[in-house]
Scaffold this active site. Structure first.
Site, PDB file in Angstrom:
ATOM      1  N   ARG A  21     -48.822 -48.929 -33.550  1.00 24.77           N
ATOM      2  CA  ARG A  21     -47.497 -48.440 -33.148  1.00 24.77           C
ATOM      3  C   ARG A  21     -47.049 -49.118 -31.851  1.00 24.77           C
ATOM      4  O   ARG A  21     -46.156 -49.953 -31.836  1.00 24.77           O
ATOM      5  CB  ARG A  21     -47.526 -46.914 -32.969  1.00 24.77           C
ATOM      6  N   CYS A 245     -42.959 -52.079 -23.504  1.00 25.11           N
ATOM      7  CA  CYS A 245     -41.934 -51.059 -23.733  1.00 25.11           C
ATOM      8  C   CYS A 245     -40.576 -51.728 -23.720  1.00 25.11           C
ATOM      9  O   CYS A 245     -40.210 -52.359 -22.717  1.00 25.11           O
ATOM     10  CB  CYS A 245     -42.002 -49.971 -22.658  1.00 25.11           C
TER      11      CYS A 245
END
Length: 306
Positions: A21, A245
């Protein structure tokens, strides 16, 4: 290190593998669904009991994980608990239909990062999550919170211990027993980690804290050691050191699972992971991404696979 320090380290640590993920969401190239499934199967064979397999975020925002349903359809019955990141009610509904074993609810310690990531403030996130926790309890799935930018934010700097403690208090109030604290931009240092986690462990004695470090400044494993000294026994990591991110400029990869497992084993802390099989997973990942992995252990070991 004194003998007192060594004798008080945990005997065993749980590693939550987040590469499928967190690692893949930020890759430049989309990994084919079949390859994701193969990688996850290999990670299960390596011994991981908890894997964050995908994310049920709107594919428009995270196109690399647009195949979440298909991935889960091919792995849900394997002998591991598969977590999926969910940002809101719609994502939660998709996750439950896909037979996930656990959900990771995300929020940020700072409002600026929260608005960029989730389009709402920190406390608006907690309010929505509180409703979804009741659903998770009813649906019989595990759930955990993952708080970004805890140790530092690219927009607001250090949120401060008092704000972090207040956020945790609210998360406990709405029903969390597992709370992950994330160093999203890799800015934390060992003294901060040790002091904050020691204090939080004393205040919230029933909470399982999980630490999630990035290695932006090369301090990832030093921060793991500080967490261990503070009594933390659960850590996120990403195979190959992949990650980042999309809403935190400058954020580099997570701490490498290979490096973390090797480090823990060297200081006689047990994990459930077979290092040989893990490096086979690394070999598979390297073939899929067609680049060297950001893992010291992989770099040392890759000649064995030549």
């Amino acid at each position: 290190f004194t003998m007192h320090d060594i004798n008080h380290l945990p005997k065993e640590v749980k590693i939550i593998e987040v590469g499928p993920r967190d690692g893949l969401q930020n890759e430049k190239e989309f990994m084919k669904t079949e390859r994701k499934i193969n990688l996850i199967k290999q990670l299960v064979e390596s011994g991981f009991k908890e894997i964050e397999a995908t994310s049920f975020v709107n594919p428009k925002w995270i196109p690399n994980l647009a195949d979440a349903e298909e991935v889960m359809a091919n792995i849900y019955d394997l002998p591991a608990t598969f977590f999926a990141l969910v940002p809101n009610e719609r994502g939660y509904e998709r996750a439950i239909k896909s037979k996930v074993g656990g959900v990771t609810f995300v929020l940020s310690a700072t409002d600026t990062h929260s608005r960029k990531n989730l389009n709402r403030s920190t406390y608006e996130s907690i309010k929505e999550i509180g409703f979804l926790i009741k659903q998770a309890q009813s649906d019989g799935v595990q759930y955990r919170a993952s708080v970004s930018t805890v140790f530092g934010c690219p927009f607001e700097g250090n949120p401060g211990f008092e704000r972090v403690e207040t956020i945790i208090r609210e998360l406990v109030r709405v029903g969390f027993k597992r709370i992950g604290l994330c160093d999203t931009i890799g800015i934390a240092h060992p003294v901060q980690v040790y002091q904050w986690m020691s204090s939080l462990k004393q205040t919230f004695t029933d909470i399982e804290f999980e630490l999630h470090f990035h290695d932006t400044y090369g301090r990832g494993l030093s921060n793991v050691l500080a967490g261990l000294q503070a009594g933390i026994t659960s850590f996120d990591s990403s195979i190959g050191g992949l990650g980042g991110c999309p809403y935190a400029p400058g954020a580099t990869g997570n701490i490498s699972t290979e490096d973390l497992v090797s480090f823990l084993h060297e200081i006689n802390i047990k994990t459930n992971v077979n290092e040989t099989k893990l490096l086979q997973s690394s070999k598979l990942l390297q073939q899929y991404v067609s680049k060297d992995l950001d893992s010291h252990i992989w770099q040392v070991s890759k000649s064995k696979f030549a």
